[in-house]
Design an enzyme around this catalytic site. Sequence first.
Site, PDB file in Angstrom:
ATOM      1  N   ALA A 194     -11.177  54.657 -52.476  1.00  0.00           N
ATOM      2  CA  ALA A 194     -12.988  54.375 -51.277  1.00  0.00           C
ATOM      3  C   ALA A 194     -13.042  53.197 -51.102  1.00  0.00           C
ATOM      4  O   ALA A 194     -13.942  52.679 -50.647  1.00  0.00           O
ATOM      5  CB  ALA A 194     -13.596  55.090 -51.534  1.00  0.00           C
ATOM      6  N   ILE A 197      -9.678  49.896 -47.237  1.00  0.00           N
ATOM      7  CA  ILE A 197      -8.173  50.364 -47.218  1.00  0.00           C
ATOM      8  C   ILE A 197      -8.167  52.265 -46.786  1.00  0.00           C
ATOM      9  O   ILE A 197      -8.134  53.268 -46.191  1.00  0.00           O
ATOM     10  CB  ILE A 197      -6.906  50.513 -47.517  1.00  0.00           C
ATOM     11  CG1 ILE A 197      -6.837  48.242 -47.320  1.00  0.00           C
ATOM     12  CG2 ILE A 197      -5.939  51.063 -47.300  1.00  0.00           C
ATOM     13  CD1 ILE A 197      -5.431  48.270 -48.158  1.00  0.00           C
ATOM     14  N   GLU A 216     -12.383  58.215 -55.843  1.00  0.00           N
ATOM     15  CA  GLU A 216     -12.893  56.765 -55.996  1.00  0.00           C
ATOM     16  C   GLU A 216     -13.960  56.456 -57.324  1.00  0.00           C
ATOM     17  O   GLU A 216     -14.026  57.799 -57.983  1.00  0.00           O
ATOM     18  CB  GLU A 216     -13.804  56.396 -55.407  1.00  0.00           C
ATOM     19  CG  GLU A 216     -14.347  55.472 -55.126  1.00  0.00           C
ATOM     20  CD  GLU A 216     -13.454  54.303 -55.914  1.00  0.00           C
ATOM     21  OE1 GLU A 216     -13.019  53.826 -55.031  1.00  0.00           O
ATOM     22  OE2 GLU A 216     -13.831  53.240 -56.974  1.00  0.00           O
ATOM     23  N   VAL A 250      -8.470  59.213 -60.501  1.00  0.00           N
ATOM     24  CA  VAL A 250      -7.157  59.678 -61.002  1.00  0.00           C
ATOM     25  C   VAL A 250      -6.192  59.236 -61.832  1.00  0.00           C
ATOM     26  O   VAL A 250      -6.676  58.264 -62.536  1.00  0.00           O
ATOM     27  CB  VAL A 250      -6.669  59.812 -58.922  1.00  0.00           C
ATOM     28  CG1 VAL A 250      -5.148  59.738 -59.663  1.00  0.00           C
ATOM     29  CG2 VAL A 250      -7.520  59.949 -58.652  1.00  0.00           C
ATOM     30  N   ARG A 284      -5.061  45.688 -53.406  1.00  0.00           N
ATOM     31  CA  ARG A 284      -3.789  44.959 -53.219  1.00  0.00           C
ATOM     32  C   ARG A 284      -3.818  43.784 -54.692  1.00  0.00           C
ATOM     33  O   ARG A 284      -4.678  43.417 -55.171  1.00  0.00           O
ATOM     34  CB  ARG A 284      -3.972  44.676 -52.054  1.00  0.00           C
ATOM     35  CG  ARG A 284      -3.321  45.847 -50.910  1.00  0.00           C
ATOM     36  CD  ARG A 284      -3.581  45.297 -49.635  1.00  0.00           C
ATOM     37  NE  ARG A 284      -2.780  44.298 -48.985  1.00  0.00           N
ATOM     38  CZ  ARG A 284      -1.433  44.681 -48.250  1.00  0.00           C
ATOM     39  NH1 ARG A 284      -1.398  46.420 -48.809  1.00  0.00           N
ATOM     40  NH2 ARG A 284      -0.490  43.571 -48.086  1.00  0.00           N
ATOM     41  N   HIS A 457     -29.603  43.251 -21.105  1.00  0.00           N
ATOM     42  CA  HIS A 457     -29.975  44.755 -21.287  1.00  0.00           C
ATOM     43  C   HIS A 457     -30.036  46.304 -20.594  1.00  0.00           C
ATOM     44  O   HIS A 457     -29.664  45.987 -18.817  1.00  0.00           O
ATOM     45  CB  HIS A 457     -31.800  45.055 -21.358  1.00  0.00           C
ATOM     46  CG  HIS A 457     -32.826  45.955 -21.712  1.00  0.00           C
ATOM     47  ND1 HIS A 457     -32.466  46.783 -22.858  1.00  0.00           N
ATOM     48  CD2 HIS A 457     -32.811  47.364 -21.228  1.00  0.00           C
ATOM     49  CE1 HIS A 457     -33.236  48.214 -23.322  1.00  0.00           C
ATOM     50  NE2 HIS A 457     -33.460  47.562 -21.436  1.00  0.00           N
TER      51      HIS A 457
HETATM   52  P1  NAD Z   1     -10.381  48.071 -53.131  1.00  0.00           P
HETATM   53  O1  NAD Z   1     -10.147  47.592 -54.009  1.00  0.00           O
HETATM   54  O2  NAD Z   1     -11.224  47.412 -51.594  1.00  0.00           O
HETATM   55  O3  NAD Z   1     -10.145  49.400 -53.271  1.00  0.00           O
HETATM   56  C1  NAD Z   1      -9.479  50.138 -53.760  1.00  0.00           C
HETATM   57  C2  NAD Z   1     -10.288  51.051 -55.022  1.00  0.00           C
HETATM   58  O4  NAD Z   1      -9.599  52.372 -55.309  1.00  0.00           O
HETATM   59  C3  NAD Z   1     -11.901  50.598 -55.819  1.00  0.00           C
HETATM   60  O5  NAD Z   1     -12.469  51.107 -55.468  1.00  0.00           O
HETATM   61  C4  NAD Z   1     -10.822  51.548 -57.262  1.00  0.00           C
HETATM   62  O6  NAD Z   1     -12.248  51.164 -57.690  1.00  0.00           O
HETATM   63  C5  NAD Z   1     -10.020  52.617 -56.712  1.00  0.00           C
HETATM   64  N1  NAD Z   1      -9.208  53.307 -58.276  1.00  0.00           N
HETATM   65  C6  NAD Z   1      -8.634  52.358 -58.202  1.00  0.00           C
HETATM   66  N2  NAD Z   1      -7.559  52.982 -59.556  1.00  0.00           N
HETATM   67  C7  NAD Z   1      -8.415  54.335 -59.139  1.00  0.00           C
HETATM   68  C8  NAD Z   1      -7.873  55.557 -59.794  1.00  0.00           C
HETATM   69  N3  NAD Z   1      -6.671  55.681 -60.806  1.00  0.00           N
HETATM   70  N4  NAD Z   1      -8.146  56.856 -59.550  1.00  0.00           N
HETATM   71  C9  NAD Z   1      -9.711  56.461 -58.378  1.00  0.00           C
HETATM   72  N5  NAD Z   1      -9.921  55.779 -57.591  1.00  0.00           N
HETATM   73  C10 NAD Z   1      -9.084  54.415 -58.131  1.00  0.00           C
HETATM   74  O7  NAD Z   1      -8.635  48.001 -51.897  1.00  0.00           O
HETATM   75  P2  NAD Z   1      -8.244  48.078 -51.041  1.00  0.00           P
HETATM   76  O8  NAD Z   1      -9.393  49.323 -49.978  1.00  0.00           O
HETATM   77  O9  NAD Z   1      -7.083  49.114 -51.449  1.00  0.00           O
HETATM   78  O10 NAD Z   1      -7.777  47.081 -50.454  1.00  0.00           O
HETATM   79  C11 NAD Z   1      -7.231  45.851 -50.752  1.00  0.00           C
HETATM   80  C12 NAD Z   1      -7.948  44.497 -49.918  1.00  0.00           C
HETATM   81  O11 NAD Z   1      -7.379  44.710 -48.654  1.00  0.00           O
HETATM   82  C13 NAD Z   1      -8.509  43.988 -50.247  1.00  0.00           C
HETATM   83  O12 NAD Z   1      -9.735  42.800 -50.596  1.00  0.00           O
HETATM   84  C14 NAD Z   1      -9.948  44.657 -48.834  1.00  0.00           C
HETATM   85  O13 NAD Z   1     -10.992  44.134 -48.263  1.00  0.00           O
HETATM   86  C15 NAD Z   1      -8.378  44.156 -47.581  1.00  0.00           C
HETATM   87  N6  NAD Z   1      -8.469  44.538 -46.819  1.00  0.00           N
HETATM   88  C16 NAD Z   1      -9.936  44.292 -45.874  1.00  0.00           C
HETATM   89  C17 NAD Z   1      -9.409  45.057 -44.491  1.00  0.00           C
HETATM   90  C18 NAD Z   1     -10.566  44.605 -43.392  1.00  0.00           C
HETATM   91  O14 NAD Z   1     -10.797  43.248 -43.568  1.00  0.00           O
HETATM   92  N7  NAD Z   1     -11.346  46.172 -42.332  1.00  0.00           N
HETATM   93  C19 NAD Z   1      -8.535  46.106 -44.039  1.00  0.00           C
HETATM   94  C20 NAD Z   1      -8.055  46.545 -45.450  1.00  0.00           C
HETATM   95  C21 NAD Z   1      -7.631  45.916 -46.669  1.00  0.00           C
END
Ligand code: NAD
Length: 475
Positions: A194, A197, A216, A250, A284, A457
């Site tokens: 969570a 992405i 998560e 997971v 990532r 406004h």
């Molecule tokens: P993230 O690290 O933000 O979130 C991944 C989550 O997966 C973590 O909270 C982690 O605890 C969880 N996780 C990992 N293994 C797990 C498991 N086995 N079971 C359950 N949960 C598990 O990574 P992301 O969401 O993939 O994003 C990657 C990067 O890309 C981040 O730095 C993000 O900020 C960036 N990004 C930014 C934007 C934006 O700015 N709008 C959009 C997309 C991505």
Amino acid sequence: MPNKQTQAFDVIVIGAGPAGYSGAIRCAQLGLKTACIDNWYDKKGLVSLGGTYLNAGCVASIALLESAKNYHSLIHNLKEHGIHTKAVSLDIPLMMQRKNNIIDTLSQQIADSFTDHKITYIQAEAKLLNERLVKITPLDQSAASILEAKHIILASGSSPIDLSCAPIDNEFIIDSTMALNLDAVPKRLAIIGAGVIGLELASIWNRLGAETILLEAQETFLSMTDQQIAREAYRIYSEQGLELRLGARVISAKKGSKKVTVEYQDSDGTHALRVDKLIVASGRKPNTENLAAAEANLLLDENGYVHVDENCRTTLPGVYAIGDLTLLGPMIAHKGIEEGLFVAEQIAGIHNAVNYGLLPSVVFTDPEIAWVGQTEQALRAMGESIKIGTFPLNATARAQAMGQTEGIVKIIADANTDTILGVHIIGTQASEMIAEAVLAMEFSASSEDLARTIHAHPTLAKALHGAALALKNKK
Ligand code: NAD
């Protein structure tokens, strides 16, 4: 050493994502002879400039979210406007086509800008050989050649981290790219992670009608976000029907003939879920695996990030790394864009620092979350003396008229100097509202400066103004 045929440039940029293409364009604008090498091609085998951000990330995601919001609104919100519709149906392939058309348009705009700026664009796999030489292998695997440059900018981006417990087959267990290319709405969907992405994908498919469950591992929801906003987000998402299971790690995912069985552990033990699709959004990693030859001696950390100083300079003279490749800031497109401009200007002898402390963050969900500066929990942990002003969106006429009343704006200011230290928003168009806060903080504004600024406004920005007014006379 290069032979007589070796093409020579002032700058070679490896990667044409936001960091790479903005760096290449700025280099060319500053009179530097520039080449940009990129290896992205889509599933039809067509090349597309713009990297993950454009082809399989933010742009694809916000385009689909817009469609999903329209669909949801048509079914749930239009009746109260006195607008009645008969049968509403979904055409997911057409929705995907619209998203792909947007990608194609924006990618073509980058290609046109490269042409206008006389940038040599090469579709190939690039490998750094040393601080001056880059080997390029065309995507059709024809003969490799070598390019030479005085400066090299590494901007090869990042890719999803594989989870060994949930191997991607891109049919039942899918990555974030495939999750933006499905041809039907899964009935029951689980997402591992969570983070940004996971939440953005959940928002799209939930709005399109999928029963969506986020698993998560962390106990804290959106730990990098101001926790008052995170709690509000948790409540709003839950009310929308998103199922958020925190502290749920997971441990395995197995596909059957038509479903995936996901096993996860939480404080109550081990549980199993059967879903139609499982999205892996567990983080990532930087694309550095094949970026440099061993003899180039490019220094990486244990997680594959390129080691850089505060000026994006690697340990090799004249070689820079920007965007998702470094730990100088989070993996967000506009950080990469700023670094691209910054490095191009540095090469041309202009020095303008990137203000990493004021990078806005956005989560493109419905509603959006956006923030800049410090969170309340971080400031309290540092023992700072702060004051807080909040304003609910439902108190603004514009949000009421839009029927988008969920959310709040929160401003944190220094209790003694009144300088704004952080602004945190959840609500519709939070990504647009945060720009004003970034500008205010860039000019070291006080909350009184914001309160004394006249806001049109009725607008959503009045909520930011309202939060600043709420800080008046607060100690
Ligand atoms: P993230 O690290 O933000 O979130 C991944 C989550 O997966 C973590 O909270 C982690 O605890 C969880 N996780 C990992 N293994 C797990 C498991 N086995 N079971 C359950 N949960 C598990 O990574 P992301 O969401 O993939 O994003 C990657 C990067 O890309 C981040 O730095 C993000 O900020 C960036 N990004 C930014 C934007 C934006 O700015 N709008 C959009 C997309 C991505």
